[in-house]
Write an enzyme that holds these catalytic residues in place. Sequence first.
Site, short mmCIF file in Angstrom:
data_model
loop_
_atom_site.label_atom_id
_atom_site.label_comp_id
_atom_site.label_asym_id
_atom_site.label_seq_id
_atom_site.Cartn_x
_atom_site.Cartn_y
_atom_site.Cartn_z
N GLY A 12 0.80 -1.22 0.00
CA GLY A 12 0.00 0.00 0.00
C GLY A 12 0.84 1.27 0.00
O GLY A 12 2.07 1.25 0.11
N HIS A 13 0.14 2.40 -0.13
CA HIS A 13 0.86 3.68 -0.25
C HIS A 13 1.61 4.03 1.04
O HIS A 13 1.15 3.77 2.14
CB HIS A 13 -0.08 4.81 -0.67
CG HIS A 13 -1.24 5.05 0.24
ND1 HIS A 13 -2.20 5.98 -0.03
CD2 HIS A 13 -1.61 4.49 1.41
CE1 HIS A 13 -3.10 5.99 0.92
NE2 HIS A 13 -2.76 5.10 1.81
#
Length: 370
Positions: A269-270
């Site tokens: 994920g970011h």
Amino acid sequence: MVLPNGGRDRQASATGVLLAELVAALGGELRGADVRRVWRLAPLVEADPDSLSFVAHPRYLAQLQASRAGVVIVAPTLADAALQRPDPPPGGWAAWVVADPYATFAALTRWWRAHVQPRPAPVGVHPTAWVAPGARVHPTARLGPFAVVEDGAVVEEGAELGAHVVVQVRAHVGAGTRLGPHVVLGYDCRIGARGLVHGGTVIGADGFGFAPVPLPDGEGKRWEKIEQLGAVRIGDDVEIGANCCIDRGALGDTVLEDGVKLDNLIQIGHNVHVGRHTAMAGCVGIAGSARIGAFCTLGGGAIVLGHLELADHVHISAASVVMRSILQPGHYSGIFPIDDNRAWEKNAATLRQLHALRERLKALERRTTP
């Protein structure tokens, strides 16, 4: 087409390789039949006298004793067992004795790929590839059919882009790095030297960022996109499996440090930060802004929730769900059935007290037993 001998011909040498040449190249001690050629590498149970195999642990002693492998890479403690197997071929068995058989076998596979089974690569830039006028592609780089390198992107010396790879605006591919077919390296993203990214992986897609905004009728909320303004930075010697997704950061960058190894179908994920030489098996999911330390391992299907931290040298078992930060090195496991959230929280609280309840019950039994 099905190849004979279980497909062994795919990695066989046409003329064989002198065992002494392998030992000279990779180190170790040769015992037994020192004049022998090796035609192929094979697992113990499938090997024949023309094959080379390895034993990494004493628990495979029975397989070693039953194996027909002409040469076996072994630790010193198993050398005698390798040489004293029944029914030896002409010239006898051979043992390649090293301190770490698994590491030596890994090095051997790389030597074999380079010297016996070189992987054909496209030469230069394929006629169907497209390179923007403002891109920089080193003359020794190789671009496959329909590869795209956009404006401001850099492809360094010896890099290889497979068919349909897209290197977007201002992205950077390090020296000697290989991007497999259909890989996308997003704008402003970077991967260092000697990397390998298998087909279908996307590096630099938008992170999953949305703000809930109430609807005018008050019935619920809609999701308003938060633009992802960061990038992805990947270090040297990183390998990423097929069909992985590594999201760009929302403001800062998502980071994979040197030597990270990812299996297939992994989601990063970011703004996640993964420390050096950490390895993750297939289907791992790391939620946004988590920090994974160096030298960690995560088994297949493990999940790390967002904003958590794992210290260096933390090892997570397969299918575990990490729901709190782990700040001490060690091996951790945790699988808990899904339930209504309120019931789950009560059960989880009870589970934490289970050991104390058990001790209290044992003490009560001692007092009441005649």
